[in-house]
Design an enzyme around this catalytic site. Sequence first.
Site, PDB file in Angstrom:
ATOM      1  N   PRO A  75       0.829  -1.215   0.000  1.00  0.00           N
ATOM      2  CA  PRO A  75       0.000   0.000   0.000  1.00  0.00           C
ATOM      3  C   PRO A  75       0.861   1.263   0.000  1.00  0.00           C
ATOM      4  O   PRO A  75       1.704   1.449   0.863  1.00  0.00           O
ATOM      5  CB  PRO A  75      -0.795  -0.107   1.299  1.00  0.00           C
ATOM      6  N   GLU A  76       0.679   2.082  -0.999  1.00  0.00           N
ATOM      7  CA  GLU A  76       1.316   3.383  -1.028  1.00  0.00           C
ATOM      8  C   GLU A  76       0.201   4.423  -0.882  1.00  0.00           C
ATOM      9  O   GLU A  76      -0.955   4.078  -0.649  1.00  0.00           O
ATOM     10  CB  GLU A  76       2.104   3.560  -2.333  1.00  0.00           C
ATOM     11  N   LYS A 136       0.801   7.631   3.924  1.00  0.00           N
ATOM     12  CA  LYS A 136       0.199   6.299   3.959  1.00  0.00           C
ATOM     13  C   LYS A 136      -0.581   6.052   5.252  1.00  0.00           C
ATOM     14  O   LYS A 136      -1.002   4.936   5.516  1.00  0.00           O
ATOM     15  CB  LYS A 136       1.297   5.241   3.829  1.00  0.00           C
ATOM     16  N   ARG A 148       1.283 -10.149   7.393  1.00  0.00           N
ATOM     17  CA  ARG A 148       2.624 -10.048   7.992  1.00  0.00           C
ATOM     18  C   ARG A 148       2.671  -9.137   9.212  1.00  0.00           C
ATOM     19  O   ARG A 148       3.723  -8.943   9.793  1.00  0.00           O
ATOM     20  CB  ARG A 148       3.625  -9.584   6.922  1.00  0.00           C
ATOM     21  N   ARG A 190      15.513  -0.259  -0.828  1.00  0.00           N
ATOM     22  CA  ARG A 190      14.455  -0.820  -1.667  1.00  0.00           C
ATOM     23  C   ARG A 190      14.984  -1.156  -3.055  1.00  0.00           C
ATOM     24  O   ARG A 190      15.833  -0.457  -3.604  1.00  0.00           O
ATOM     25  CB  ARG A 190      13.294   0.182  -1.804  1.00  0.00           C
TER      26      ARG A 190
END
Length: 301
Positions: free
Chosen positions: A36-37, A93, A163, A291
């Site tokens: 999710p961004e 976010k 998670r 990333r």
Amino acid sequence: MSSPTSWACSTACPDAPVRSAGGAATLGAVRSLVVPELIEVEFYRRLAERTVGRPVAEVVADDDWFLKGGTTAAGLEAALVGRSAVAFRRRGKLLLVDFSGDAGSADEGPTLGLRFGMTGRLVVDGANAIDELIYSSRRDEPIWDRFTLRYADGSSLRIQDPRRLGGVQLDPDEERLGADAATIGAAGLRDLLAGSTAPLKARLLDQARLAGVGNLIADEMLWRAGLDPVRPAGSLSPAELRRLHRHLVATIRDLVERGGSHTGDLQSSRTRSGLCPRDGAPLERRTVGGRTTYSCPVHQR
Ligand SMILES: [Zn+2]
């Protein structure tokens, strides 16, 4: 790998192991899951708005790990039961829910912060805004429920997070986040990059400075703007800064219209043998800001 205090920082998290060995069975349903961004959380916000005005009857928050910043299940119960959401806001976010104040009092009610981490999603009345757009599977696994607001009318708002990298916090410190990436102006963007020797992409991912840009939006906007992700953030010329801001705005707008962070022009080339969609050059794959990063060595300078 994460701690309850680091939940506000999403830049240090590795990419979700969507194809990890041995995890295929449990993570099967999230194989196509997009982290999710800002764009996904904006869809969540729009979906959640339908619950404005519904009184909360029960808070289900059994998972202590998911409660951050000293928030407890008892505290949530005491703060929220009997109140209704009056507004859903988004900063980067982080999804913020403003609740009604006490009747007859001018004081504002509590605010609940919802964070989705790498694998969290919002389910409202059994529907998921993102699933409807991109998932081949709309599997609803109750074992992934980490937090639920049950309303008096029997409906609900839930966070599912396989998670558990997201979290819930009562009255979070919103100022720990930088300006929202969807609304920051050109001068604000210039100021947050000025003087920095950090890689440009790492600075853009730093949620304390600019809230909402995740890995896919960052790569897409830098690819569109023709800027190398490892350039020192403070090295951009005024013209490059204007270009970057223009592409930040346009990238977010386009990806919202198309339906998610995964809909960028670079997306289908994000593979080890991917070619630049603009000039056909083999893309470079590096780790920047922790990333996985794809960029074009020819037109991104
Ligand atoms: Zn290129």
